[in-house]
Design a protein around this motif. Structure first.
Motif, PDB file in Angstrom:
ATOM      1  N   ASP A 183      41.004  42.856  34.983  1.00 11.51           N
ATOM      2  CA  ASP A 183      41.295  44.318  34.479  1.00 11.51           C
ATOM      3  C   ASP A 183      42.481  45.139  35.095  1.00 11.51           C
ATOM      4  O   ASP A 183      43.046  45.888  34.375  1.00 11.51           O
ATOM      5  N   SER A 184      42.842  45.043  36.382  1.00 12.14           N
ATOM      6  CA  SER A 184      43.558  45.650  36.931  1.00 12.14           C
ATOM      7  C   SER A 184      44.218  45.037  38.439  1.00 12.14           C
ATOM      8  O   SER A 184      43.444  45.529  39.409  1.00 12.14           O
ATOM      9  N   ALA A 207      37.866  41.736  37.974  1.00 15.18           N
ATOM     10  CA  ALA A 207      38.582  42.641  38.473  1.00 15.18           C
ATOM     11  C   ALA A 207      40.128  42.407  38.437  1.00 15.18           C
ATOM     12  O   ALA A 207      40.942  43.364  37.867  1.00 15.18           O
ATOM     13  N   MET A 257      46.639  45.815  40.156  1.00 10.11           N
ATOM     14  CA  MET A 257      46.704  46.637  41.384  1.00 10.11           C
ATOM     15  C   MET A 257      45.633  47.474  42.025  1.00 10.11           C
ATOM     16  O   MET A 257      45.599  47.403  43.401  1.00 10.11           O
ATOM     17  N   ARG A 258      44.542  47.809  41.192  1.00 11.38           N
ATOM     18  CA  ARG A 258      43.473  48.212  41.804  1.00 11.38           C
ATOM     19  C   ARG A 258      42.809  47.208  42.596  1.00 11.38           C
ATOM     20  O   ARG A 258      42.079  47.581  43.971  1.00 11.38           O
ATOM     21  N   SER A 259      42.641  45.931  42.130  1.00  9.71           N
ATOM     22  CA  SER A 259      42.069  44.772  42.969  1.00  9.71           C
ATOM     23  C   SER A 259      42.722  44.754  44.245  1.00  9.71           C
ATOM     24  O   SER A 259      41.945  44.522  45.310  1.00  9.71           O
ATOM     25  N   ALA A 260      43.977  44.595  44.347  1.00 10.18           N
ATOM     26  CA  ALA A 260      44.628  44.507  45.498  1.00 10.18           C
ATOM     27  C   ALA A 260      44.410  45.437  46.488  1.00 10.18           C
ATOM     28  O   ALA A 260      44.160  45.306  47.874  1.00 10.18           O
ATOM     29  N   THR A 261      44.334  46.783  46.168  1.00 10.54           N
ATOM     30  CA  THR A 261      43.983  48.084  47.091  1.00 10.54           C
ATOM     31  C   THR A 261      42.548  47.943  47.566  1.00 10.54           C
ATOM     32  O   THR A 261      42.032  48.891  48.262  1.00 10.54           O
ATOM     33  N   ILE A 262      41.624  47.285  46.798  1.00 15.35           N
ATOM     34  CA  ILE A 262      40.375  47.136  47.457  1.00 15.35           C
ATOM     35  C   ILE A 262      40.443  45.735  48.117  1.00 15.35           C
ATOM     36  O   ILE A 262      39.022  45.450  48.631  1.00 15.35           O
TER      37      ILE A 262
END
Lengths: 258, 631
Positions: free
Chosen positions: B490-491, B487, B493-498
């Motif tokens: 891949d992203s 993850a 930013m997305r990882s941090a926000t989950i």
């Protein structure tokens, strides 16, 4: 507002002398949809990135669920129950739609470095739960597909599903409808609004499409050049002279700062 | 005191040549975003051609004319390489660019041996500048003073070119945002070619300048390139001023480090780089790099574990591998053991690169630590092979805990550079700490336990380890931890926000990868019965990268196939040709350009296309094509 889920006081941020955000204060209550609008460069994205922990504010306080989150990292903030979607959708392209949601569930529930995260196959854990969320969003039919093959509208919806997977109390949505077709936009916002009411989520979103803003927002906050110029229910904001000047143009857009 | 002044001046003189090479590398990186590994090769070529010319033109004017002509000639070679090769890979992942330019380096090394022979060449002194002056009682060559003046002079000329010409304006604009410059209608192709030519010219000129001071050798490319990497990283990639400042810092470290402890200079240099990278990740005078908006993500389906057919095929392959000793003789079996060890090394790197998106250029460090850890335990504590097989990997992992803490704070090319530095530091320590490691003589007498001493038994041991490690890594890849790691690739930013913590997850992955590579090192040491410093060298790291690339860097375990093909063919090449580097380099370049997906990646794509076509043929129309996954 004491029962607010998110309270922001006097938030400011400058980039090399350019004041992107100046003294912004706002509050969002559970079950409320607050829209943040303003022309390009008004400071919306900077505000969002500060709430989310991606950039640190110069001054000001951010409280989420009564906890001071000013300056915390995005990971810490997300664990307090904050879901986020991006203007340009960010998903995990090498995974299936279902796995995207499963990972968000797993991460919110167990953290990502607990002992059990090294054992077992993610693909078999929490599949049913992920499917419930996908069903709600209307993506269940695509659950097994590779994320890379989805049309962009579906990827935007998947982002919402990922954001909801951690059972958040606060949703931050940066232009949730950008890049979607008109019908899809309306459906997505209607769905968001319904979920927010049902689950008592506080939602803060930005949007350029005024139809969406005026139809779905409970309250609107208007930024221009980093400052709040109006705040209130849609009817009031629509009639506000400053807002009309900013959006319709009165020639005073670049008036001198006082 | 006098000695310090002289050392200081010598350091400044050394800085000139380093600055020329580093500024060229920095310019090229700034505009094209390619970290040109071949820069050392251009430096070497410049020195060789200038040598041939200065021998013939031994006049004051002739010397400088020789340098200019040689540099121009190398720049022409650079332009040919740029237009034929680099233009095809400007949008490829960084790893492929590094590998392709490394391939050019290999080709250049053998080409130089073919043309000028293997001996070191000592060039003439610069005519008219061969005298010395006395500084506080010490003799200083006049040539050194010329160099001290030349550095700032070239810096000034470059500054004028970049800040006072239209071309320079375009170069600076492209350094900030090359897509925007392209969108404004500037012909990017020729801008890139021009910058590359200038960068290569500077490198070659730097090489020519060294002739009166040092012998010309075919090792000079790799020794300068690591130093220059360190300089541009300290100064900031893309910053000419940074390169100037860092060249002086590094030369002074070298000049004074020698006074404190011979051999410490390399360690000192890399330590400074590590500190700078952690405190100022973009170098002293560098700016954060704007990533190109043209993403180069390979287009494949979602990753998934083997299905029934896949598992059956793998079981069959393992079964055949176990039967191999009944088919091959002793030599064949020892080659097969080497292949098994290569598989462990390659898959441990693939876990870091393919799952984690962390392109390590120093994976040899882990292999070497495992090998030396085990060998030292055997030599000093008389440890048994079984116990050493555990302590070796643990030592590699323990070092990785420390190194990883630094490395995972950086991304992309900086991660690659710091891992390279990590391996080079260890190499120089092992090479120079003769009392402990035996230095160049290595450690000998590292033999396996009696039960594993026969080639067949040892082969079965390595096979068991290889199968275990591959299974463990595949298992980890599909565990929640593996998903989190992917993850982040891949992203982020997305990882941090989950709630996925980048540093923690990648740090753990770094240590896991080091542990398994350490096991490969232990097996390697016991198979050879000895261990030498080159196990930690750049070429070992590159071996790993090629195996992953050959198998397919966007696959879960394609490197297993890559390792088999690469190891077998390189052993065959070594014993059948005089110029293995020429062939290896060409193979790398061809692979990068024609098969960037690797063997497994390419065949998976072909299989997917075939399946989709067949399904579409059966279903005639309708039904969306369901793509298969990456096994």
């Amino acid at each position: 507002m004491s029962d607010a889920l998110l309270t922001v006081e006097n938030l400011s941020k400058s980039y090399q002398g350019v004041k992107a955000v100046q003294g912004v204060s706002l509050a969002v209550a559970p079950g409320e949809l607050l829209a943040m609008i303003g022309p390009n460069g008004a400071g919306k994205s900077s505000c969002f990135n500060m709430l989310n922990g991606q950039i640190k504010p110069d001054t000001g306080r951010i409280r989420i669920c009564g906890k001071d989150t000013t300056g915390l990292s995005p990971e810490r903030i997300s664990r307090l129950g904050v879901g986020r979607t991006f203007q340009v959708a960010e998903t995990f392209l090498s995974m299936t739609v279902r796995e995207n949601v499963q990972l968000a569930i797993q991460s919110a529930r167990h953290g990502t470095l607990s002992l059990q995260s090294f054992f077992g196959n993610l693909g078999r854990k929490s599949a049913a739960e992920a499917d419930d969320i996908l069903d709600l969003i209307g993506l269940l039919g695509e659950a097994g597909r590779s994320c890379r093959e989805l049309p962009y509208g579906d990827i935007k919806r998947l982002e919402l599903a990922i954001a909801l997977a951690g059972d958040p109390k606060l949703l931050l949505m940066d232009e949730p409808a950008a890049g979607m077709a008109t019908r899809e936009r309306m459906l997505l916002m209607r769905l968001t609004s319904r979920i927010a009411k049902e689950r008592q989520l506080a939602v803060l979103f930005t949007e350029h499409d005024m139809d969406i803003v005026f139809e779905h927002a409970d309250r609107i906050i208007v930024l221009n050049r980093g400052q709040v110029i109006a705040e209130g229910p849609p009817v009031d904001v629509r009639m506000n002279a400053d807002v009309q000047a900013v959006y319709l143009g009165s020639g005073a857009l670049y008036k001198q700062e006082h | 005191m006098d000695l310090y002044v002289v050392q200081f001046l010598t350091g400044l003189a050394n800085a000139a040549s380093l600055f020329l090479v580093a500024s060229g590398l920095s310019l090229i990186f700034g505009v094209t975003r390619i970290v040109n590994f071949a820069h050392g090769a251009f430096y070497m070529l410049g020195a060789y051609i200038a040598y041939s010319l200065t021998v013939r033109w031994q006049t004051p004017l002739g010397f400088w004319a020789a340098l200019l002509v040689a540099s121009a000639a190398v720049a022409v070679v650079g332009v040919i390489i740029e237009t034929l090769l680099l233009r095809r890979i400007y949008n490829a992942p960084e790893l492929l660019q590094l590998l392709a330019t490394f391939g050019i380096t290999l080709i250049a090394e053998d080409a130089v041996r073919l043309i000028w022979g293997p001996e070191d060449l000592v060039g003439p002194r610069a005519a008219g500048l061969s005298g010395a002056v006395s500084i506080l009682g010490n003799a200083m060559p006049i040539y050194d003073f010329v160099l001290i003046l030349l550095g700032p002079l070239v810096f000034g000329l470059l500054w004028l070119l970049l800040h006072r010409s239209r071309w320079g304006l375009l170069v600076r604009a492209a350094t900030q945002d090359r897509d925007m410059v392209n969108a404004l209608g500037v012909n990017q192709k020729w801008l890139f070619t021009g910058v590359f030519a200038l960068g290569v010219f500077l490198a070659a000129f730097g090489g020519g300048l060294q002739i009166p001071r040092d012998a010309v050798t075919h090792f000079m490319d790799l020794s300068i390139i690591t130093e220059v990497f360190v300089i541009v990283v300290i100064g900031g990639l893309g910053s000419i001023g940074g390169a100037f400042l860092a060249a002086i810092i590094v030369s002074q470290l070298n000049a004074f480090g020698i006074l404190i402890l011979p051999g410490i200079s390399l360690v000192l240099m890399f330590a400074v780089m590590a500190v700078v990278l952690v405190l100022r990740p973009w170098g002293l005078l560098g700016k954060q790099v704007v990533r190109s908006r043209i993403a180069a993500l390979p287009d494949v389906g979602a990753w998934k574990p083997f299905d029934r057919t896949g598992r059956l095929a793998v079981s069959l392959a393992v079964f055949l591998a176990v039967l191999l000793p009944f088919l091959l003789g002793d030599y064949g079996i020892s080659v097969a053991s080497e292949v098994m060890i290569a598989i462990i090394f390659a898959i441990s790197l693939q876990f870091l690169m393919s799952v984690g998106g962390l392109d390590s250029f120093g994976h040899a460090a882990n292999l070497g630590l495992g090998a030396y850890g085990a060998a030292l335990c055997v030599q000093y504590f008389g440890m048994s092979m079984e116990l050493a097989m555990l302590t070796g990997p643990l030592i590699a992992a323990a070092f990785a805990v420390v190194a990883g803490w630094f490395c995972v704070r950086l991304s992309n090319i900086y991660f690659a550079m710091l891992t390279l530095a990590y391996a080079q530091i260890l190499w120089s320590i092992v090479f120079q700490w003769v009392d402990l490691t035996g230095g160049d003589n290595g450690i000998v007498g590292v033999w396996p336990s009696e039960w594993a001493a026969s080639p067949n038994a040892y082969y079965w041991l390595t096979t068991a380890c290889a199968v275990g490690v591959v299974l463990a890594i595949r298992y980890l890849t599909f565990s929640p931890f593996g998903y989190s790691l992917r993850a982040l690739r891949d992203s982020p930013m997305r990882s941090a926000t989950i709630g996925i913590s980048q540093r923690h997850i990648q740090h753990v992955a770094f240590v896991i990868s080091a542990f398994f590579a350490g096991l490969a090192g232990v097996l390697f040491a016991f198979q050879k019965g000895s261990i030498f410093p080159d196990a930690l060298g750049i070429s070992t790291s590159v071996d790993g990268l090629i195996m992953v690339l050959l198998g397919g860097f966007n696959t879960v375990s394609g490197s297993v196939v890559g390792a088999v093909v690469y190891k077998v063919s390189s052993i065959w090449l070594m014993s059948n040709t005089d110029f293995p580097r020429l062939i290896l380099g060409s193979v790398i370049v061809v692979l990068v350009v024609l098969f960037p997906q690797g063997i497994v990646g390419t065949s998976q794509r072909l299989l997917e296309t075939w399946r989709t076509r067949r399904r579409l043929g059966e279903a005639n129309v309708g039904a969306p094509a369901q793509k298969g996954g990456v096994a």
